[in-house]
Design a protein around this motif. Sequence first.
Motif, mmCIF file in Angstrom:
data_model
loop_
_atom_site.group_PDB
_atom_site.id
_atom_site.type_symbol
_atom_site.label_atom_id
_atom_site.label_comp_id
_atom_site.label_asym_id
_atom_site.label_seq_id
_atom_site.Cartn_x
_atom_site.Cartn_y
_atom_site.Cartn_z
ATOM 1 N N CYS A 30 0.789 -1.291 -0.032
ATOM 2 C CA CYS A 30 -0.009 -0.027 -0.030
ATOM 3 C C CYS A 30 0.551 1.287 -0.083
ATOM 4 N N TRP A 31 1.838 1.356 0.879
ATOM 5 C CA TRP A 31 2.878 2.339 0.973
ATOM 6 C C TRP A 31 3.574 2.736 -0.534
ATOM 7 N N ASN A 32 3.913 1.642 -1.051
ATOM 8 C CA ASN A 32 4.550 1.897 -2.420
ATOM 9 C C ASN A 32 3.492 2.299 -3.391
ATOM 10 N N ASP A 33 2.452 1.875 -3.477
ATOM 11 C CA ASP A 33 1.309 2.022 -4.460
ATOM 12 C C ASP A 33 0.804 3.578 -3.840
ATOM 13 N N ALA A 34 0.743 4.098 -2.774
ATOM 14 C CA ALA A 34 0.598 5.262 -2.372
ATOM 15 C C ALA A 34 1.512 6.380 -2.846
ATOM 16 N N PHE A 35 2.820 6.005 -2.888
ATOM 17 C CA PHE A 35 3.975 7.083 -3.492
ATOM 18 C C PHE A 35 3.809 6.845 -4.744
ATOM 19 N N ASP A 36 3.660 5.944 -5.435
ATOM 20 C CA ASP A 36 3.438 5.865 -6.916
ATOM 21 C C ASP A 36 2.217 6.903 -7.274
ATOM 22 N N ALA A 37 1.158 6.517 -6.681
ATOM 23 C CA ALA A 37 -0.044 7.323 -7.021
ATOM 24 C C ALA A 37 0.236 9.040 -6.725
ATOM 25 N N LEU A 38 1.104 9.297 -5.756
ATOM 26 C CA LEU A 38 1.414 10.817 -5.598
ATOM 27 C C LEU A 38 2.215 11.229 -6.817
ATOM 28 N N THR A 63 -3.679 21.534 -1.938
ATOM 29 C CA THR A 63 -4.548 20.432 -1.536
ATOM 30 C C THR A 63 -5.473 21.226 -0.434
ATOM 31 N N ASP A 64 -5.158 22.345 -0.043
ATOM 32 C CA ASP A 64 -6.061 22.907 1.344
ATOM 33 C C ASP A 64 -5.305 21.962 2.376
ATOM 34 N N PHE A 65 -4.135 21.616 2.698
ATOM 35 C CA PHE A 65 -3.602 20.958 3.667
ATOM 36 C C PHE A 65 -4.229 19.715 3.990
ATOM 37 N N LYS A 66 -5.110 19.176 3.050
ATOM 38 C CA LYS A 66 -5.687 17.897 3.192
ATOM 39 C C LYS A 66 -4.904 16.646 3.738
ATOM 40 N N PHE A 67 -3.656 16.686 3.344
ATOM 41 C CA PHE A 67 -2.934 15.316 3.074
ATOM 42 C C PHE A 67 -1.756 15.267 4.064
ATOM 43 N N ASN A 68 -1.027 16.514 4.292
ATOM 44 C CA ASN A 68 0.151 16.449 4.905
ATOM 45 C C ASN A 68 1.305 15.760 4.153
ATOM 46 N N ILE A 69 1.253 15.914 3.125
ATOM 47 C CA ILE A 69 2.210 15.118 2.158
ATOM 48 C C ILE A 69 3.592 15.395 2.575
ATOM 49 N N GLU A 70 4.272 16.447 3.067
ATOM 50 C CA GLU A 70 5.459 16.518 3.578
ATOM 51 C C GLU A 70 5.583 15.152 4.384
ATOM 52 N N GLY A 71 4.886 15.348 5.413
ATOM 53 C CA GLY A 71 4.817 14.152 6.396
ATOM 54 C C GLY A 71 4.678 12.705 5.967
ATOM 55 N N LEU A 72 3.546 12.513 5.031
ATOM 56 C CA LEU A 72 3.441 11.326 4.285
ATOM 57 C C LEU A 72 4.847 10.898 3.600
ATOM 58 N N VAL A 73 5.660 11.757 3.114
ATOM 59 C CA VAL A 73 6.729 11.177 2.338
ATOM 60 C C VAL A 73 7.788 11.028 3.440
ATOM 61 N N LEU A 74 8.049 11.565 4.284
ATOM 62 C CA LEU A 74 8.833 11.208 5.243
ATOM 63 C C LEU A 74 8.391 9.916 6.232
ATOM 64 N N ASP A 75 7.088 9.842 6.422
ATOM 65 C CA ASP A 75 6.741 8.632 7.290
ATOM 66 C C ASP A 75 6.999 7.362 5.972
ATOM 67 N N TYR A 76 6.757 7.584 4.531
ATOM 68 C CA TYR A 76 7.174 6.598 3.774
ATOM 69 C C TYR A 76 8.643 6.219 3.683
ATOM 70 N N PHE A 77 9.481 7.006 3.659
ATOM 71 C CA PHE A 77 10.986 6.680 3.699
ATOM 72 C C PHE A 77 11.256 6.184 5.071
ATOM 73 N N ASP A 78 10.792 6.576 6.127
ATOM 74 C CA ASP A 78 11.103 5.949 7.476
ATOM 75 C C ASP A 78 10.601 4.635 7.565
ATOM 76 N N ARG A 79 9.402 4.295 6.994
ATOM 77 C CA ARG A 79 9.084 2.881 6.943
ATOM 78 C C ARG A 79 9.792 1.980 6.050
ATOM 79 N N LEU A 80 10.313 2.539 4.830
ATOM 80 C CA LEU A 80 11.138 1.733 4.137
ATOM 81 C C LEU A 80 12.629 1.472 4.723
#
Length: 172
Positions: A30-38, A63-80
Amino acid sequence: MGKNAKWEKFAELIARCYKAAENGNTLNACWNDAFDALMDVIAAERMTDSGFARELGDLEKLTDFKFNIEGLVLDYFDRLWKVGDYQTICTNGDRIISAFDWHVESSSPIRTKVVNSLMKMGKRDEAVSYCLEWIQAEPEDVNAAMIKKALLADADLPENEVQAGTEGEGTC
């Protein structure tokens, strides 16, 4: 930013990823899919507007601060990093870094993860070359110079990790 179905797909995937994480699943497809979707939605938006979100933080505003994209990207790399998927860190680190200009935000958290991943994979020379490219791309980023100096000064770093600006495991 128009109504792009790719944003909806991204939103669904991110919600699913965080839900899975709450249930103890540290990393799944899911995380890889979400990154690819971004990355897909960014590419789609840039097809209509080449100047779309040139900085990662621009996505927050758009995106009207809907996603916290910066945080999501960092979370993704932390999980990897936690699961030791170093090759994906290198591949997707390059993808996200090349997608933005990095004049406002710092790419250091991601770039440091890439350097540390190269070291974990035993690619010290590539890590040094990567630091040299990083210095050229962002000459004002002292982390790049510090990491390069550490790589050149000590080939036997503890657990082959380099620290820059934060505590804990090697972060960008």
